[in-house]
Design an enzyme around this catalytic site. Structure first.
Site, mmCIF file in Angstrom:
data_model
loop_
_atom_site.group_PDB
_atom_site.id
_atom_site.type_symbol
_atom_site.label_atom_id
_atom_site.label_comp_id
_atom_site.label_asym_id
_atom_site.label_seq_id
_atom_site.Cartn_x
_atom_site.Cartn_y
_atom_site.Cartn_z
ATOM 1 C CE LYS A 129 9.486 -10.789 -23.112
ATOM 2 N NZ LYS A 129 9.158 -11.347 -24.462
ATOM 3 C CB SER A 207 5.417 -12.159 -24.114
ATOM 4 O OG SER A 207 6.566 -12.283 -24.925
ATOM 5 C CB SER A 231 6.555 -11.300 -28.168
ATOM 6 O OG SER A 231 5.433 -12.095 -27.860
#
Length: 521
Positions: A129, A207, A231
């Site tokens: 990420k 997210s 998330s």
């Protein structure tokens, strides 16, 4: 969980809240060296592949690929190339990555092929990420504020993964500063759900959706996410994955662009419980750069916990486990079938658990919003000078800056009371509890795991969330492993979309919802 552990966690939560209020812990920088040596994995980290996975290296789980690499039947280079091929063919549709490190990954794979085997992550390609620092690679958090940020070193969690042999394939799209589903800073949709690539209106989760789509779409073996408000568990539920949000402090925040110091939780998004256990084993541990990680109970043998137990042909729970069912949980066919299946596993029993006192009040928006000042305070100089840097999420950042100190303090007291009641009024009756959403476990820093339990009539994955006591990741993994041993939902994969050209680093991630749909027609 012992009373001593509960009291320790309560005290630790108070200390972390106090530290966050000072602002001293908002930004944690990783050290230049790994805080600990390579992780220790049990034999269960290597799994002989399913016959149907042998034809396609990208269908192998981490544990299956680890078995293949260890036994000389697959090279890291071949595995990396297989994933890069899928990225090249399909990421123009999925928009899961904002940076693909093709040549860096190829070089790492060649080096891994020459090195002594280091463990189950040796040569395994991962998606990271884009709020995790990566040395010399742009780390943007999909925001204007960090669009040119080039970290000098890796986040501690990334260092731990690569020290255990993992290969970084690239950085994944995310919500701007981790506040929404993956979009550009001005709010245009990027990443789509791997199960509905032609319909960008279907939510791919929170997210961490870039990582989730890359793993679900077989463009990475596993990956990292962060959870502040669902998330990790939400994209896992939306995309047929198993995502583990660990206890607060299990994984270091050092080198991760922050949202909320008391609620940010780094963790893995994986194909199944065993892969999640392998990933968390590598990521977890004490880090001098993050006080939250210090003084915790040792990380248990997560891989063994996530290895199913079979006795005389019947799957049984590794430990006798009471699964708490909160009022209103069994409202759908998928949930009712899930509970029935779980109740049929030897060693697992279902128990009805009442909601703690003042549940609606303590988990409502009024107290949940106290996280907003915590995320706004480190950015006050920028909020005062240029609001454009916060893009589509600017309203939330301003709300945090304007919330009064009285509300913040009242919210912290409410959080502590909620934690006490969850520990005493829920976990006195059960060992783990099924949930309808990530709240309040991500507020409280308690561990939870999201995993698939079926599909809707429209063919979209349906998942659920299981919550546990502090430091109880092993118990959560054991229940999910037993459930996945008697079901096959987690083996389902989405159909490939029509191949599209892969966008370059300059134009990747600038696709709005209408353009995604138009490409698929």
């Amino acid at each position: 969980m012992s009373t001593v552990d509960r009291r320790d966690f309560l005290a630790r939560t108070l200390a972390v809240s106090a530290a966050a209020a000072t602002g001293a812990t908002a930004w944690t920088t990783p050290g230049s060296a790994l805080a600990a040596g390579p992780a220790r994995f049990g034999a269960g980290a290597y799994l002989r592949p399913r016959p149907e996975a042998m034809a396609d290296p990208t269908e192998l789980t981490v544990a299956e690929a680890a078995w293949m690499i260890k036994n000389g039947k697959l090279t890291p280079a071949a595995l990396v190339e297989a994933y890069l091929d899928r990225i090249g063919r399909f990421d123009g549709v999925y928009q899961a990555f904002n940076t693909v490190l093709a040549e860096q990954a190829r070089a790492a794979a060649k080096a891994a092929g020459r090195r002594k085997h280091t463990g189950p992550l040796h040569g395994i390609p991962l998606a990271i990420k884009d709020n995790y620092w990566t040395a010399g690679v742009r780390t943007t958090a999909n925001s204007y504020l960090f669009q040119d940020f080039m970290p000098p070193r890796d986040a501690t969690a990334v260092t731990r993964l690569t020290a255990n042999g993992a290969i970084v394939l690239g950085k994944t799209q995310m919500g701007p500063l981790a506040t929404t589903r993956a979009t550009t800073p001005d709010g245009r949709i990027t990443t789509v759900n791997a199960w509905t690539p032609g319909d960008a209106t279907v939510d791919p989760g929170g997210s961490s959706t870039g990582t989730a789509t890359s793993v679900a779409g077989r463009m990475a073996a596993s990956g990292t996410g962060t959870q502040t408000g669902g998330s990790i568990t939400a994209p896992s539920n939306a995309q047929n994955l198993t995502g583990l949000k660990p206890t607060m402090g299990r994984v270091s925040l050092a080198g991760i662009i922050p949202l909320s110091y008391t609620r940010d939780h780094p963790g893995p998004l994986a194909r199944d419980a065993r892969d999640a256990a392998i990933m968390l084993t590598a990521m977890a541990g004490e880090d001098p750069a993050d006080p939250r990680t210090q003084g915790l109970p040792p990380v248990p043998d997560l891989v063994t916990a996530a290895t199913p137990v079979t006795v005389k042909g019947r799957v049984r729970s590794r430990w006798k486990t009471r699964v708490g069912v909160l009022p209103g949980y069994a409202t759908s066919t998928e949930r009712r079938v899930f509970l029935s299946t779980l109740d049929g596993v030897d060693g697992i029993s279902l128990v009805d658990v009442p909601l703690p006192d003042e549940w609606e009040l303590l988990t409502g928006t009024e107290f949940n919003n106290v996280r907003l000042p915590e995320r706004s305070e480190p950015f006050l100089p920028l909020l005062r000078t240029d609001l454009r840097g916060f893009g589509v999420s600017v309203t939330g950042w301003l709300q945090g800056a304007l919330l009064g100190s009285t509300e913040f303090l009242t919210g912290q007291r409410a959080k502590q009371r909620l934690l006490e009641r969850v520990l005493d009024q829920i976990f006195d009756r059960c060992d783990v509890v099924v949930q309808t959403g990530p709240v309040p476990f991500d507020i409280l820093g308690l561990p939870e795991i999201g995993f698939p339990i079926g599909f809707s009539a429209a063919g979209v994955p349906v998942g659920t969330i299981l919550g546990g006591e502090p430091y109880g990741e092993d118990r959560l993994l054991s229940v999910v492993a037993a459930y996945q041993a008697v079901t096959d939902w987690h083996w389902r994969r989405p159909a490939d979309p029509p191949a599209q050209r892969t966008r370059t680093a300059d134009d990747r991630g600038r696709l709005n919802a209408d353009e995604v749909v138009a490409q698929m027609q």
